[in-house]
Design an enzyme around this catalytic site. Structure first.
Site, PDB file in Angstrom:
ATOM      1  N   HIS A 215       0.748  -1.362  -0.099  1.00 60.61           N
ATOM      2  CA  HIS A 215      -0.053  -0.005   0.026  1.00 60.61           C
ATOM      3  C   HIS A 215       0.934   1.374  -0.008  1.00 60.61           C
ATOM      4  O   HIS A 215       0.646   2.049  -0.910  1.00 60.61           O
ATOM      5  CB  HIS A 215      -0.982   0.157   1.157  1.00 60.61           C
ATOM      6  CG  HIS A 215      -2.004   1.297   1.484  1.00 60.61           C
ATOM      7  ND1 HIS A 215      -3.325   1.113   0.906  1.00 60.61           N
ATOM      8  CD2 HIS A 215      -1.531   2.423   1.721  1.00 60.61           C
ATOM      9  CE1 HIS A 215      -3.718   2.420   1.110  1.00 60.61           C
ATOM     10  NE2 HIS A 215      -2.613   3.098   1.663  1.00 60.61           N
ATOM     11  N   GLU A 216       1.905   1.362   1.006  1.00 64.52           N
ATOM     12  CA  GLU A 216       2.655   2.613   0.797  1.00 64.52           C
ATOM     13  C   GLU A 216       3.399   2.830  -0.061  1.00 64.52           C
ATOM     14  O   GLU A 216       3.791   4.007  -0.623  1.00 64.52           O
ATOM     15  CB  GLU A 216       3.467   2.607   2.391  1.00 64.52           C
ATOM     16  CG  GLU A 216       2.544   2.687   3.642  1.00 64.52           C
ATOM     17  CD  GLU A 216       1.311   3.752   3.774  1.00 64.52           C
ATOM     18  OE1 GLU A 216       1.710   4.528   3.079  1.00 64.52           O
ATOM     19  OE2 GLU A 216       0.425   3.629   4.392  1.00 64.52           O
ATOM     20  N   HIS A 219       1.836   4.608  -3.016  1.00 63.01           N
ATOM     21  CA  HIS A 219       2.020   5.821  -2.690  1.00 63.01           C
ATOM     22  C   HIS A 219       3.092   6.418  -3.293  1.00 63.01           C
ATOM     23  O   HIS A 219       3.272   7.379  -3.773  1.00 63.01           O
ATOM     24  CB  HIS A 219       1.774   6.485  -1.302  1.00 63.01           C
ATOM     25  CG  HIS A 219       0.256   6.295  -0.740  1.00 63.01           C
ATOM     26  ND1 HIS A 219      -0.817   6.922  -1.423  1.00 63.01           N
ATOM     27  CD2 HIS A 219      -0.260   5.745   0.372  1.00 63.01           C
ATOM     28  CE1 HIS A 219      -1.709   6.585  -0.586  1.00 63.01           C
ATOM     29  NE2 HIS A 219      -1.651   6.071   0.352  1.00 63.01           N
ATOM     30  N   HIS A 222       3.416   6.831  -6.765  1.00 70.26           N
ATOM     31  CA  HIS A 222       2.759   8.024  -7.174  1.00 70.26           C
ATOM     32  C   HIS A 222       3.565   9.365  -7.102  1.00 70.26           C
ATOM     33  O   HIS A 222       3.569  10.442  -7.859  1.00 70.26           O
ATOM     34  CB  HIS A 222       1.412   8.517  -6.341  1.00 70.26           C
ATOM     35  CG  HIS A 222       0.340   9.112  -6.957  1.00 70.26           C
ATOM     36  ND1 HIS A 222      -0.663   9.517  -5.962  1.00 70.26           N
ATOM     37  CD2 HIS A 222       0.028   9.786  -8.097  1.00 70.26           C
ATOM     38  CE1 HIS A 222      -1.507  10.186  -6.937  1.00 70.26           C
ATOM     39  NE2 HIS A 222      -1.020  10.393  -7.899  1.00 70.26           N
TER      40      HIS A 222
HETATM   41 ZN   LIG Z   1      -2.904   5.154   1.867  1.00 75.41          ZN
END
Ligand SMILES: [Zn+2]
Length: 424
Positions: A215-216, A219, A222
């Site tokens: 998940h991290e 990011h 991104h």
């Molecule tokens: Zn998040």
């Protein structure tokens, strides 16, 4: 007793919305989101609700059956839920964390996220140790593109220590922007508090921790792949209901059988995770989803109901809540995840008329992952398009425009409903 405070906040927000020229506070807030209008939010929540509630009722019946079988002689209540759900989980899914953890050594999982990023976007990660770090446990990587050009520096800081905040997050030491025609590349980090290695054992991650790392890192992608002109809209500077798309879509690779075989290897023997365990992990994903979705949607609807009020008045907080839940037919075995008086997300955090974002993002990530399901999880054309239209664009355009350029259509909730096991 926060009832009076809730009342005050709701009334002040109605006043603020009117002063700003909006019908309701939700209209005011949602203008700068991907959803745009209260109607769009209600439509989505009601659609999910219509699938989640029947599933929750089925789950309640399963739990009642356990009570009856044990001769409990009482009706399941909301406070009984987790106790009996845990029994059901053991019975039905038999997922034993200690059996699984040896396959998820931290270093192997990190290699796994790098491998996935390489197969999807052609990125390469080279460990470096010549740049300063704020703690000796921080590790650094030079990230380069498929053509060898420099993209970013990536830092990982994965273990707890005294004085460090709990939880996991991504942020940047420097964002990305263009100045005098020079592309300033970002410095991106992931922080977490994963299981620390001991003298006898390396860091072996739980499934939750593995998911968090993916998940991290989503990011982080991104941030690292950002390619825009202005800092204010680069990296993860996007609307609240769009920011979790890159992170949540990255979770889809974490436990995919094809990906697990790449990185989930026993820390002692090097043996690849067996199919029987993969199957258990896959099945466990459906556990308790009716309940989880129902309590989440109920809270999101309560949030919307508070923030679509048009008239200032003295609200009876308890009655308001009761009415709100009666309207949607919430069963008494479940209560909304938050009651108004401790719903800090919407009354003291930044999530007023925004609690729906969690579900909105999940609809997005499930729909966005669908082309990978159809064409292969490492399909190059799809990956390129996702990078080009979403990961590199930050907040430089309206999220829906970016999304449609990638997907060719607005997101369809059906894939999220499938992932939660509500639709076959
Ligand atoms: Zn998040």
């Amino acid at each position: 007793d926060n009832k009076e405070i809730v009342n005050k906040i709701v009334n002040l927000r109605i006043e603020k919305a009117k002063l700003m020229g909006y019908d309701t506070y939700a209209d005011f807030v949602l203008e700068e989101t991907m959803a745009k209008t209260p109607k769009a939010v209600y439509d989505l929540l009601n659609t999910i609700w219509s699938y989640a509630l029947p599933q929750a009722k089925k789950e309640a019946a399963e739990l009642q059956a356990i009570i009856d079988r044990e001769g409990g002689n009482f009706k399941l209540e909301s406070w009984d839920w987790w106790y009996y759900a845990e029994k059901l989980r053991k019975e039905k899914y038999a997922l034993n964390e200690t059996e699984i953890k040896p396959y998820f050594k931290m270093e192997n999982v990190r290699e796994g996220i790098f491998t996935v990023a390489n197969k999807l976007y052609g990125l390469n990660f080279k460990k470096i140790d010549h740049i300063p770090v704020y703690n000796p446990e921080v590790e650094t990587y030079e990230v380069t593109d498929a053509d060898g050009s420099f993209l970013a520096v990536f830092y990982t800081d994965y273990f707890p220590r005294p004085g460090k905040s709990g939880g996991a997050w991504m942020s940047t030491f420097r964002e990305q922007w263009v100045e005098n025609e020079i592309d300033i590349r970002p410095l991106v980090y992931n922080v977490a508090n994963f299981t620390r290695p001991t003298e006898q054992l390396p860091s072996l991650l739980t499934l939750d921790e593995v998911e968090t790392m993916f998940h991290e890192f989503g990011h982080a992608l991104h941030g690292m792949l950002s390619k825009v002109n202005y800092k204010g809209v680069s990296c993860t500077n996007v609307y609240r209901d769009f920011v979790e798309l890159p992170s949540q879509i990255n979770e889809h690779w974490a436990f995919h059988p094809e990906v697990l075989k790449l990185y989930a290897k026993h820390y002692q023997t090097g043996e690849v995770i067996p199919d029987s365990l993969i199957e258990k992990i896959t099945n466990a994903a459906y556990f308790n989803q009716g309940f989880m979705t129902t309590e989440l949607v109920a809270a999101a609807l309560l949030d919307m109901d508070w923030h679509t009020q048009t008239k200032q008045q003295s609200f009876d907080v308890r009655e308001f809540e009761k009415e709100s839940m009666k309207k949607i037919g919430l069963i008494q075995e479940i209560i909304p995840r938050y009651r108004s008086t401790y719903f800090t997300h919407i009354f003291s955090g930044g999530y007023s008329a925004g609690y729906y974002s969690y579900l909105w993002s999940e609809v997005l990530d499930a729909d966005a992952f669908q082309p990978f399901v159809e064409r292969g999880i490492f399909d190059q054309e799809t990956a390129q398009s996702f990078r080009e239209n979403i990961l590199s664009k930050g907040g430089s355009d309206e999220p829906m425009n970016l999304y449609i350029r990638y997907r060719g259509a607005e997101p369809n909730p059906i894939y999220m409903l499938k992932n939660r096991g509500f639709v076959k």
